[in-house]
Design an enzyme around this catalytic site. Structure first.
Site, PDB file in Angstrom:
ATOM      1  N   ASP A  72       0.736  -0.977  -0.379  1.00 33.99           N
ATOM      2  CA  ASP A  72       0.036   0.280   0.311  1.00 33.99           C
ATOM      3  C   ASP A  72       1.129   1.180   0.108  1.00 33.99           C
ATOM      4  O   ASP A  72       1.832   1.111   0.912  1.00 33.99           O
ATOM      5  CB  ASP A  72      -0.609   0.368   1.630  1.00 33.99           C
ATOM      6  CG  ASP A  72      -1.763   1.227   1.156  1.00 33.99           C
ATOM      7  OD1 ASP A  72      -2.898   1.090   0.554  1.00 33.99           O
ATOM      8  OD2 ASP A  72      -1.742   2.008   2.074  1.00 33.99           O
TER       9      ASP A  72
ATOM     10  N   GLU B 142      13.695 -14.761   2.388  1.00 38.16           N
ATOM     11  CA  GLU B 142      14.588 -16.328   3.342  1.00 38.16           C
ATOM     12  C   GLU B 142      13.227 -16.790   3.090  1.00 38.16           C
ATOM     13  O   GLU B 142      13.285 -18.510   3.641  1.00 38.16           O
ATOM     14  CB  GLU B 142      14.423 -15.045   4.185  1.00 38.16           C
ATOM     15  CG  GLU B 142      14.812 -14.079   4.594  1.00 38.16           C
ATOM     16  CD  GLU B 142      14.764 -13.391   5.731  1.00 38.16           C
ATOM     17  OE1 GLU B 142      13.814 -13.847   6.798  1.00 38.16           O
ATOM     18  OE2 GLU B 142      14.829 -11.961   5.935  1.00 38.16           O
TER      19      GLU B 142
HETATM   20  C1  GLC Z   1      -4.074   3.208  -0.621  1.00 35.16           C
HETATM   21  C2  GLC Z   1      -5.760   2.060  -0.762  1.00 35.16           C
HETATM   22  C3  GLC Z   1      -6.820   3.492   0.156  1.00 35.16           C
HETATM   23  C4  GLC Z   1      -6.091   3.271   1.401  1.00 35.16           C
HETATM   24  C5  GLC Z   1      -4.468   3.897   1.181  1.00 35.16           C
HETATM   25  C6  GLC Z   1      -4.732   4.340   2.883  1.00 35.16           C
HETATM   26  O1  GLC Z   1      -4.378   3.903  -1.561  1.00 35.16           O
HETATM   27  O2  GLC Z   1      -5.763   1.749  -1.838  1.00 35.16           O
HETATM   28  O3  GLC Z   1      -7.909   2.131  -0.377  1.00 35.16           O
HETATM   29  O4  GLC Z   1      -7.174   3.962   2.033  1.00 35.16           O
HETATM   30  O5  GLC Z   1      -3.912   3.772   0.646  1.00 35.16           O
HETATM   31  O6  GLC Z   1      -3.936   3.515   3.237  1.00 35.16           O
END
Ligand code: GLC
Ligand code: CA
Length: 568
Positions: free
Chosen positions: A209, A261
């Site tokens: 993310d 790992e």
């Molecule tokens: C990314 C995710 C989104 C989330 C954001 C914060 O863009 O796809 O859904 O709210 O990160 O983590």
């Protein structure tokens, strides 16, 4: 037609990925909220669809202010989604069916209710005081923000005041998601241990993310003004010192070492020649031009895959699409793989983007699943589920309420990009009943189901040879069966008529032509051989002739996949 998977390339290089948003996939216990047991119940849908891997959006312990992207314990499961045992069962049940499992790692920030942050904010000298990005403010009372860094929404600052420490903390996404200090060795180790926790349990990799935001300029210098447009949204600031930095590329390599790992560790996944290939894969959520993102996977190190989001805000236009394909092929030449996305849980559904025209959505499905690279689908895309309009006052998504609380509804309704992400997160539609088979008929789903469930649902489309689901299944079946489609090279076909896209996928002994007509008239695309067999077509009237110049005939807004055989 025999299945001849390329056994030397790692499993992920010819894979297709299906994104599950657990809260909205399937509710197994009637509380209106999707859960891990619900995903397990529906795994066979993924098997019959023909995808290879699933990416599951976060289901870890979380106060759910950003529906799981605000994690309060990386090594536990939120009670509403199940238990650690369910997570293990999900991995094992998927593996038994030959499906790989990717979890979603939120590295940039935690929840402000994570015990690490609770401790960090309690004083300036506790054990975790430097686990987050704390700064003194400017001005006599320190109440002016440390610098001009903006949150991702850009309208608001990334700095939040904390009275307890009388300092500011950085929160690039939302105030409830403080950014971790990745330059602190203990933070790195704690996060790497969370990664190991899941690798040990057999997970096949991770979607990362907001990965490009993790390592920011350590000098905290102001960013410059630079108005531009990125993935369909107007941007004001230059993010080059806070996003996609060299340090961030190095972090990709470090994370990859952690995964290595576990490469080769774990029981086989399903049966078949690839089942013992246990290379763990990393897919980065990154924003920027393809050539810039390529750095994250250079030299076979770092992330194996990075999402290329241009198609997520695509223009339905042959020239526009061709330019992107050329750009991606150039930035990610073989054996690298571009990663195409048409839908995810953050942006408008494809059907809405093409003006509700199912023919166009069928053309784009064909494009997505026949290009060279790793395609990602989002739950419901295979049914052509559409956006569910939800006015801002009913929004559960915190993004608008936090960053744009003043936005008038009349404006919201007309925006080309949906701001309230609830609209693309309504329940997966398993049948046409009021709760769409997502939850018990008597329960109230956490978000309303879409009225299009009458036709966009698994049960009805399963039986319909002309449905979107049937098309996705056929495309995925052909992709898996033909090496040219899952691991062949891609060459744009010369001489395609205006408004048409055409390319040939090929391996040593197989050639497949893909032709897509994005216009309102009929076109002919030369096949170069009279010996051509139609594998998939998005409409019934596609024909192949064997005239002097053999061609495939495509009606308006229609695409076809054609196996070319050398003349006998
Ligand atoms: C990314 C995710 C989104 C989330 C954001 C914060 O863009 O796809 O859904 O709210 O990160 O983590
Ligand atoms: Ca539930």
């Amino acid at each position: 037609m025999t299945e001849r998977p390329n056994v030397t390339a790692p499993w992920w290089s010819s894979a297709t990925v299906y994104q599950i948003y657990p809260r909205s996939f399937r509710d197994s216990n009637g509380d209106g909220i999707g859960d891990l047991a619900g995903i397990i119940e529906k795994l066979d849908h993924l098997v019959t669809l023909g995808v290879d891997a699933m990416w599951v959006s976060p289901f870890f312990a979380s106060p759910q202010q950003d529906f799981g992207y605000d994690v309060s314990d990386y090594c536990d499961v939120a009670a509403e989604y199940g238990t650690l045992h369910d997570a293990q069962l999900l991995i094992d049940e998927a593996h038994r069916r030959g499906l790989r499992v990717l979890f979603d790692l939120v590295l940039n920030h935690t929840s402000d209710q994570h015990p690490w942050f609770t401790e960090s904010r309690s004083s300036r000298d506790n054990q975790r005081a430097d686990w987050y990005l704390w700064r003194d403010g400017r001005g006599a009372d320190g109440r002016r923000r440390p610098n001009n860094w903006r949150s991702v929404a850009e309208i608001t600052s990334a700095w939040q005041w904390c009275e307890q420490r009388r300092q500011w903390y950085l929160a690039t996404f939302m105030p409830c998601q403080p950014d971790l200090n990745w330059r602190h060795p203990e933070v790195r180790e704690a996060m790497f241990d969370a990664v190991r926790f899941w690798l040990e349990r057999g997970v096949d990799g991770f979607r990362l993310d907001m990965f490009g935001d993790v390592m920011k300029d350590p000098t905290f210098a102001n960013v410059g003004l630079r108005p531009h447009v990125a993935t369909g949204l107007p941007r004001l600031f230059d993010r080059s010192t806070v996003q996609n930095t060299e340090d961030n590329v190095q972090l990709a390599r470090d994370l990859r070492s952690v995964c290595r790992e576990y490469d080769g560790v774990g029981s086989p996944v399903g049966a078949g020649p690839r089942s013992a290939d246990r290379e763990r894969v990393l897919i980065g959520e990154l924003f920027g031009p393809a050539a810039e993102l390529r750095r994250f996977s250079a030299d076979g190190d770092g992330l194996q895959l990075v999402f290329l989001f241009d198609f997520l805000t695509m223009h339905y236009d042959a020239d526009w699409l061709r330019d992107r394909i050329i750009e991606f092929e150039r930035a990610f030449p073989e054996p690298a793989q571009p990663t195409y996305v048409l839908e995810n849980h953050d942006r408008t559904r494809l059907l809405d983007r093409v003006g509700g025209d199912l023919r166009k959505a069928r053309v784009m499905a064909t494009v997505l699943l026949t290009l060279r690279g790793v395609p990602t689908l989002y739950q419901g895309q295979e049914l052509a589920q559409s956006n569910t309009y939800i006015p801002l006052r009913d929004a559960q998504d915190p993004i608008v309420r936090t960053h744009l609380p003043w936005l008038p509804e009349a404006v919201n309704r007309r925006l080309p990009e949906r701001l309230n992400r609830d609209e693309v997160r309504t329940p997966m539609q398993w049948n046409s009943s009021p709760n769409a088979g997502f939850t018990d008929p008597a329960a109230t789903p956490w978000l309303p189901t879409n009225a299009d469930r009458g036709t966009a649902n698994v049960a009805d489309q399963d039986r319909d040879p002309d449905s979107m689901l049937t098309l996705y299944r056929s495309l995925l079946r052909q992709r898996r069966a033909h090496p040219a489609l899952h691991s062949g090279r891609l060459d744009l076909a010369p001489g395609a008529p205006a408004g048409t896209l055409a390319w040939v996928r090929s391996t040593g002994d197989e050639q497949i032509l893909v032709a897509a007509n994005l216009t309102d008239r009929s076109v002919q695309v030369p096949t170069g051989t009279a010996n051509a067999e139609l594998l998939v077509a998005t409409a019934a009237d596609v024909t192949i002739d064997d005239a002097a110049t053999p061609a495939v005939h495509l009606g308006p807004q229609c695409a076809a996949v054609v196996l070319l055989s050398p003349a006998p």
